[in-house]
Design a protein around this motif. Structure first.
Motif, short mmCIF file in Angstrom:
data_model
loop_
_atom_site.label_atom_id
_atom_site.label_comp_id
_atom_site.label_asym_id
_atom_site.label_seq_id
_atom_site.Cartn_x
_atom_site.Cartn_y
_atom_site.Cartn_z
N CYS A 216 -5.62 0.17 5.96
CA CYS A 216 -5.85 1.62 6.21
C CYS A 216 -6.89 2.32 5.30
N CYS B 211 -6.79 -0.74 0.09
CA CYS B 211 -5.86 -1.30 1.06
C CYS B 211 -6.94 -1.81 2.35
N ASN C 263 0.17 3.85 1.15
CA ASN C 263 -0.02 4.80 2.35
C ASN C 263 0.49 4.10 3.86
N CYS C 264 0.38 2.74 3.77
CA CYS C 264 0.74 2.11 5.15
C CYS C 264 1.68 1.18 4.86
N CYS D 281 0.81 -1.05 0.17
CA CYS D 281 -0.08 -0.14 0.01
C CYS D 281 1.03 1.24 0.06
ZN LIG Z 1 -2.80 0.93 3.64
#
Ligand SMILES: [Zn+2]
Length: 255
Positions: free
Chosen positions: A58, A55, A36-37, A34
């Protein structure tokens, strides 16, 4: 090109490679870290929701264009420009392939239960010399009229598909030209299974290992009144849904 068009045309795996993301495929889905995370996110490689990602950790979601923007820190236009390089061709090959590989039988084929004679008859084997299909099992591919138009490769070390960008497996059905509609017709999504069935005297076709049937492939399958599908259990449901949605003829699944 509209962005929805881009989502349909872009080959997910090619796009992820292009931006340097490592991924794993699982059926119609591709798993990747991901943005983001960094936990595992999933992106769909085929069908209606093609190139949309999510995802589960998150809850971030988006599509391949926004993913490219995020990963490379670039804008919409640049992301689109880059993704053109990852588009699968929508053109069918018009001319017969004149190039011919010198193919060798390989113990991997033997381990799959496929004989040397079958490989000779169907033009299957490992190409000699330096070619883009070095280290691959190459399969000669013919169009519906029986003209050889490409080679499709499966890399021996990881079983990943390898083929020239002018060839889009969605636009063909392997061995379609050889199949007599009056006799029982079999279909396997696994190329090696397909060849093994042909060797055993069945009329078998394949969709080059795709975990779904393309629109074009569905149209070709309409030529047959009855089809027996030899597919992995995980593919039975998606295939059955596709067949039912397109109101196909009589078909059944067999393991
Ligand atoms: Zn994520």
């Amino acid at each position: 090109m509209s962005y929805k068009n881009t989502l349909q045309k872009v080959d997910t795996e090619k796009a992820l490679s292009l931006i340097g993301i490592e991924y794993q495929t699982q059926g119609a889905y591709v798993k990747f870290p991901c943005p983001n995370c960094k936990e595992q996110a999933v992106i769909k490689a085929y069908g209606d929701k093609k190139n949309l990602y999510y995802c589960p950790r998150c809850k971030v979601s988006g599509h391949i264009i926004s993913l490219v923007m995020k990963v490379l820190g670039t804008d919409w236009n640049n992301a689109n420009k880059l993704l053109i390089k990852a588009e699968a061709t929508t053109k069918r090959i018009a001319n017969e392939l004149t190039m011919k590989y010198e193919l060798q039988y390989h113990h991997f084929l033997e381990s799959q239960g496929i004989s040397e004679k079958t490989c000779r008859d169907l033009e299957i084997g490992v190409p000699k010399g330096k070619t883009m299909l070095a280290g691959c099992i190459a399969f000669a591919v013919h169009d519906e009229e029986g003209r050889k138009i490409a080679y499709y490769g499966i890399r021996i070390k990881d079983l990943k598909p390898v083929f020239h960008k002018s060839f889009n497996p969605e636009l063909y059905v392997f061995n379609f030209f050889n199949v007599d509609s009056k006799e029982p017709v079999y279909f396997s999504s696994n190329m090696f299974e397909c060849i093994k069935n042909i060797e055993q005297g069945r009329q078998c076709m394949s969709n080059f290992g795709l975990p779904y049937l393309s629109r074009f492939q569905l149209d070709l399958l309409r030529y047959y009144e009855k089809i027996v599908f030899l597919v992995d259990e995980s593919l039975v449901k998606p295939f059955a849904v596709q067949m039912a949605e397109s109101q196909m003829n009589y078909y059944r699944f067999e393991n």
